[in-house]
Design an enzyme around this catalytic site. Structure first.
Site, PDB file in Angstrom:
ATOM      1  N   TYR A 144       0.844  -1.210   0.000  1.00 13.84           N
ATOM      2  CA  TYR A 144       0.000   0.000   0.000  1.00 13.84           C
ATOM      3  C   TYR A 144       0.876   1.257   0.000  1.00 13.84           C
ATOM      4  CZ  TYR A 144      -3.742   3.188   1.574  1.00 13.84           C
ATOM      5  OH  TYR A 144      -4.655   4.224   1.693  1.00 13.84           O
TER       6      TYR A 144
ATOM      7  N   VAL B 218     -11.757   2.800  13.764  1.00  9.37           N
ATOM      8  CA  VAL B 218     -13.002   3.455  14.166  1.00  9.37           C
ATOM      9  C   VAL B 218     -14.184   2.498  13.988  1.00  9.37           C
ATOM     10  CG1 VAL B 218     -14.592   5.355  13.700  1.00  9.37           C
ATOM     11  CG2 VAL B 218     -12.125   5.784  13.690  1.00  9.37           C
TER      12      VAL B 218
ATOM     13  N   PHE C 271     -13.954  -0.450  16.603  1.00  6.07           N
ATOM     14  CA  PHE C 271     -14.337  -0.088  17.978  1.00  6.07           C
ATOM     15  C   PHE C 271     -15.849   0.127  18.086  1.00  6.07           C
ATOM     16  CE2 PHE C 271     -10.042   1.887  19.624  1.00  6.07           C
ATOM     17  CZ  PHE C 271      -9.430   0.658  19.439  1.00  6.07           C
TER      18      PHE C 271
ATOM     19  N   PRO D  30       2.517   2.476  12.426  1.00 10.24           N
ATOM     20  CA  PRO D  30       3.097   3.780  12.783  1.00 10.24           C
ATOM     21  C   PRO D  30       2.752   4.192  14.219  1.00 10.24           C
ATOM     22  CG  PRO D  30       2.098   3.864  10.611  1.00 10.24           C
ATOM     23  CD  PRO D  30       1.693   2.559  11.221  1.00 10.24           C
TER      24      PRO D  30
HETATM   25  P1  NAD Z   1     -12.567   1.744   0.472  1.00 15.22           P
HETATM   26  O1  NAD Z   1     -11.870   0.436   0.522  1.00 15.22           O
HETATM   27  O2  NAD Z   1     -13.881   1.871   1.151  1.00 15.22           O
HETATM   28  O3  NAD Z   1     -12.789   2.212  -1.044  1.00 15.22           O
HETATM   29  C1  NAD Z   1     -11.931   1.849  -2.092  1.00 15.22           C
HETATM   30  C2  NAD Z   1     -12.792   1.540  -3.313  1.00 15.22           C
HETATM   31  O4  NAD Z   1     -11.938   1.169  -4.404  1.00 15.22           O
HETATM   32  C3  NAD Z   1     -13.730   0.351  -3.069  1.00 15.22           C
HETATM   33  O5  NAD Z   1     -15.006   0.673  -3.534  1.00 15.22           O
HETATM   34  C4  NAD Z   1     -13.094  -0.768  -3.883  1.00 15.22           C
HETATM   35  O6  NAD Z   1     -14.027  -1.739  -4.294  1.00 15.22           O
HETATM   36  C5  NAD Z   1     -12.479   0.004  -5.026  1.00 15.22           C
HETATM   37  N1  NAD Z   1     -11.379  -0.702  -5.684  1.00 15.22           N
HETATM   38  C6  NAD Z   1     -10.331  -1.343  -5.107  1.00 15.22           C
HETATM   39  N2  NAD Z   1      -9.536  -1.844  -6.057  1.00 15.22           N
HETATM   40  C7  NAD Z   1     -10.066  -1.490  -7.256  1.00 15.22           C
HETATM   41  C8  NAD Z   1      -9.696  -1.728  -8.602  1.00 15.22           C
HETATM   42  N3  NAD Z   1      -8.604  -2.424  -8.929  1.00 15.22           N
HETATM   43  N4  NAD Z   1     -10.499  -1.227  -9.583  1.00 15.22           N
HETATM   44  C9  NAD Z   1     -11.623  -0.533  -9.280  1.00 15.22           C
HETATM   45  N5  NAD Z   1     -12.014  -0.286  -8.024  1.00 15.22           N
HETATM   46  C10 NAD Z   1     -11.244  -0.761  -7.026  1.00 15.22           C
HETATM   47  O7  NAD Z   1     -11.533   2.826   1.002  1.00 15.22           O
HETATM   48  P2  NAD Z   1     -11.711   4.380   1.280  1.00 15.22           P
HETATM   49  O8  NAD Z   1     -11.426   4.609   2.702  1.00 15.22           O
HETATM   50  O9  NAD Z   1     -12.983   4.891   0.701  1.00 15.22           O
HETATM   51  O10 NAD Z   1     -10.473   4.958   0.459  1.00 15.22           O
HETATM   52  C11 NAD Z   1     -10.632   5.608  -0.801  1.00 15.22           C
HETATM   53  C12 NAD Z   1      -9.289   6.124  -1.261  1.00 15.22           C
HETATM   54  O11 NAD Z   1      -8.770   7.065  -0.323  1.00 15.22           O
HETATM   55  C13 NAD Z   1      -8.228   5.025  -1.409  1.00 15.22           C
HETATM   56  O12 NAD Z   1      -7.446   5.288  -2.558  1.00 15.22           O
HETATM   57  C14 NAD Z   1      -7.393   5.180  -0.166  1.00 15.22           C
HETATM   58  O13 NAD Z   1      -6.081   4.741  -0.365  1.00 15.22           O
HETATM   59  C15 NAD Z   1      -7.485   6.677   0.091  1.00 15.22           C
HETATM   60  N6  NAD Z   1      -7.264   6.977   1.519  1.00 15.22           N
HETATM   61  C16 NAD Z   1      -8.224   6.698   2.440  1.00 15.22           C
HETATM   62  C17 NAD Z   1      -7.979   6.965   3.782  1.00 15.22           C
HETATM   63  C18 NAD Z   1      -9.021   6.710   4.860  1.00 15.22           C
HETATM   64  O14 NAD Z   1      -8.716   6.914   6.036  1.00 15.22           O
HETATM   65  N7  NAD Z   1     -10.227   6.288   4.552  1.00 15.22           N
HETATM   66  C19 NAD Z   1      -6.755   7.507   4.178  1.00 15.22           C
HETATM   67  C20 NAD Z   1      -5.792   7.738   3.205  1.00 15.22           C
HETATM   68  C21 NAD Z   1      -6.068   7.492   1.877  1.00 15.22           C
HETATM   69  N1  UDP Z   2      -6.091  -0.626  15.886  1.00 16.05           N
HETATM   70  C1  UDP Z   2      -6.470  -1.128  17.120  1.00 16.05           C
HETATM   71  N2  UDP Z   2      -7.531  -1.977  17.169  1.00 16.05           N
HETATM   72  C2  UDP Z   2      -8.240  -2.348  16.073  1.00 16.05           C
HETATM   73  C3  UDP Z   2      -7.852  -1.840  14.820  1.00 16.05           C
HETATM   74  C4  UDP Z   2      -6.769  -0.986  14.758  1.00 16.05           C
HETATM   75  O1  UDP Z   2      -5.865  -0.800  18.158  1.00 16.05           O
HETATM   76  O2  UDP Z   2      -9.203  -3.116  16.224  1.00 16.05           O
HETATM   77  C5  UDP Z   2      -4.960   0.320  15.820  1.00 16.05           C
HETATM   78  C6  UDP Z   2      -3.910  -0.017  14.777  1.00 16.05           C
HETATM   79  O3  UDP Z   2      -2.936  -0.896  15.305  1.00 16.05           O
HETATM   80  C7  UDP Z   2      -3.353   1.355  14.469  1.00 16.05           C
HETATM   81  C8  UDP Z   2      -4.546   2.290  14.648  1.00 16.05           C
HETATM   82  O4  UDP Z   2      -5.500   1.558  15.409  1.00 16.05           O
HETATM   83  O5  UDP Z   2      -2.361   1.707  15.414  1.00 16.05           O
HETATM   84  C9  UDP Z   2      -5.172   2.715  13.331  1.00 16.05           C
HETATM   85  O6  UDP Z   2      -5.400   1.546  12.573  1.00 16.05           O
HETATM   86  P1  UDP Z   2      -6.195   1.563  11.195  1.00 16.05           P
HETATM   87  O7  UDP Z   2      -6.154   0.180  10.645  1.00 16.05           O
HETATM   88  O8  UDP Z   2      -7.523   2.192  11.376  1.00 16.05           O
HETATM   89  O9  UDP Z   2      -5.382   2.568  10.247  1.00 16.05           O
HETATM   90  P2  UDP Z   2      -3.831   2.825   9.952  1.00 16.05           P
HETATM   91  O10 UDP Z   2      -2.977   1.945  10.810  1.00 16.05           O
HETATM   92  O11 UDP Z   2      -3.687   2.508   8.514  1.00 16.05           O
HETATM   93  O12 UDP Z   2      -3.661   4.249  10.279  1.00 16.05           O
END
Ligand code: NAD
Ligand code: UDP
Length: 324
Positions: free
Chosen positions: A156, A199, A202, A285
């Site tokens: 990722y 989130v 939990f 992280p």
């Molecule tokens: P999510 O998993 O809910 O949404 C991702 C979407 O992409 C899904 O609908 C999935 O089916 C689709 N997808 C995955 N692979 C695909 C492919 N090969 N072709 C077409 N569709 C595909 O995740 P999200 O939280 O909505 O994240 C959306 C974007 O934002 C992602 O690119 C993610 O990396 C980025 N992002 C999200 C967060 C967050 O906290 N939610 C943080 C940082 C970056």
């Molecule tokens: N985490 C946790 N319990 C859970 C899921 C995640 O304590 O049931 C922790 C995880 O180890 C990380 C933080 O929550 O330190 C955020 O995790 P998440 O998977 O939401 O996102 P990311 O690590 O990609 O920021």
């Protein structure tokens, strides 16, 4: 082509492509784009996204849903592209890590190729994960990050870093209009109940009266942004002039430990759940907080939804999902 032979457009509305549009963030973005008077083409392979997330939009005359995997070329006619396709939860992106890297890298090449052919702006949903386990705090866009290239999160993190490289090379090589948003942990309705992110985990655990799973000692921190604020930031970034490329951090600077988050979720749900400590996943992280000065200056953007309020809305959503 003479003007007589030019293809006819029956609508003056902007046609906006959202890849990953049936996912958590994408579904909110599609809804806001429709509200703003655009036509929306939502493209998704439904790996983590669902039709239900965009169920309320399916009857809208300006909404179209297409099943497609972005690792294959896509030939459509649009005026703007938001590239969100990629699983975002560690559980999901580690399920098929090769496909995750392909989605980020090959998907970016395909969507950038589309943007190049059409000469339209393209926004990349990048991530705070490009900073890895950050050695500086809070994270500013100038920081190059501290990322393990061969660990379980690398598919990722490095996939997203390579996508950023591609975006900036398409800019330098082909003068493409690019926008790179570095999104920090975002939460809200439409997260999948089995998504695995903290989130949703939990809240679902609290509502079901199950143990709340704290990984490690729970002292690691994250900064949580409510999805409505984030989507407003993405649209503000897309609306900027050609000189604004990012990368630009979008996130809520409010920083919490996982123990603090668990406490708030227990209070807000009134749950009797207790904490269960589990091993910390590799390369997790330790801390994360965005510096959003650039977003303030270049987009006039800031967050409006405090964690407590956003958690309340998300809890209401999950109550409905669990009861259904
Ligand atoms: P999510 O998993 O809910 O949404 C991702 C979407 O992409 C899904 O609908 C999935 O089916 C689709 N997808 C995955 N692979 C695909 C492919 N090969 N072709 C077409 N569709 C595909 O995740 P999200 O939280 O909505 O994240 C959306 C974007 O934002 C992602 O690119 C993610 O990396 C980025 N992002 C999200 C967060 C967050 O906290 N939610 C943080 C940082 C970056
Ligand atoms: N985490 C946790 N319990 C859970 C899921 C995640 O304590 O049931 C922790 C995880 O180890 C990380 C933080 O929550 O330190 C955020 O995790 P998440 O998977 O939401 O996102 P990311 O690590 O990609 O920021």
């Amino acid at each position: 082509m003479t003007s007589a032979a030019r293809p006819v457009r029956y609508s003056t509305k902007k046609r906006v492509l959202v890849t990953g549009g049936a996912g958590f963030i994408g579904s909110h973005l599609c809804a806001r784009l429709l509200e703003a008077g655009n036509q929306v083409l939502c493209v998704d392979n439904f790996f983590t996204g669902t039709r239900a997330n965009v169920g309320a939009l399916l009857g809208h005359p300006d909404f179209e849903l297409m099943r497609h995997d972005v690792t294959f070329p896509l030939f459509v006619e649009v005026d703007e592209i938001y590239n969100l396709a990629c699983p975002a939860s560690p559980v999901h992106y580690q399920f098929d890590p090769v496909q995750t890297t392909k989605t980020s890298v090959v998907g970016a090449v395909n969507m950038l190729g589309l943007a190049k052919r059409l000469r339209v702006p393209i926004l990349q949903a990048s991530t705070s994960e490009v900073y890895g386990d950050p050695a500086i705090h809070p994270q500013v866009e100038e920081y190059w990050g501290n990322v393990n290239p061969i660990g379980p999160r690398s598919c990722y993190d490095e996939g997203k870093r390579c996508a950023e490289t591609l975006f900036f090379d398409y800019r330098r090589q082909h003068n493409l209009k690019i926008k790179v948003a570095r999104i920090f942990n975002t939460y809200g309705p439409h997260m999948h109940p089995n998504d695995g992110r903290v989130v949703s985990n939990f809240i679902v655990q609290a509502l079901r009266g199950e143990d709340i799973t704290i990984y490690g000692d729970g002292q690691q921190t994250r900064s949580f942004c409510y999805v409505d604020d984030l989507v407003r930031g993405l649209m503000a970034l897309m609306a900027t002039g050609d000189d604004v490329t990012g990368p630009i951090n979008l996130g809520n600077p409010g920083e919490f430990t996982m123990l603090e988050l668990a406490q708030q979720v227990i209070e807000l749900t009134g749950s009797a759940s207790t904490l269960q400590f589990q091993p910390l996943p590799q390369d997790d992280p330790r801390q994360r907080q965005p510096n959003i000065e650039r977003a303030k200056a270049e987009l006039g953007w800031g967050v409006t939804v405090p964690l407590r309020e956003g958690l309340g809305q998300t809890i209401d959503y999950f109550r409905g999902v669990i009861a259904a």
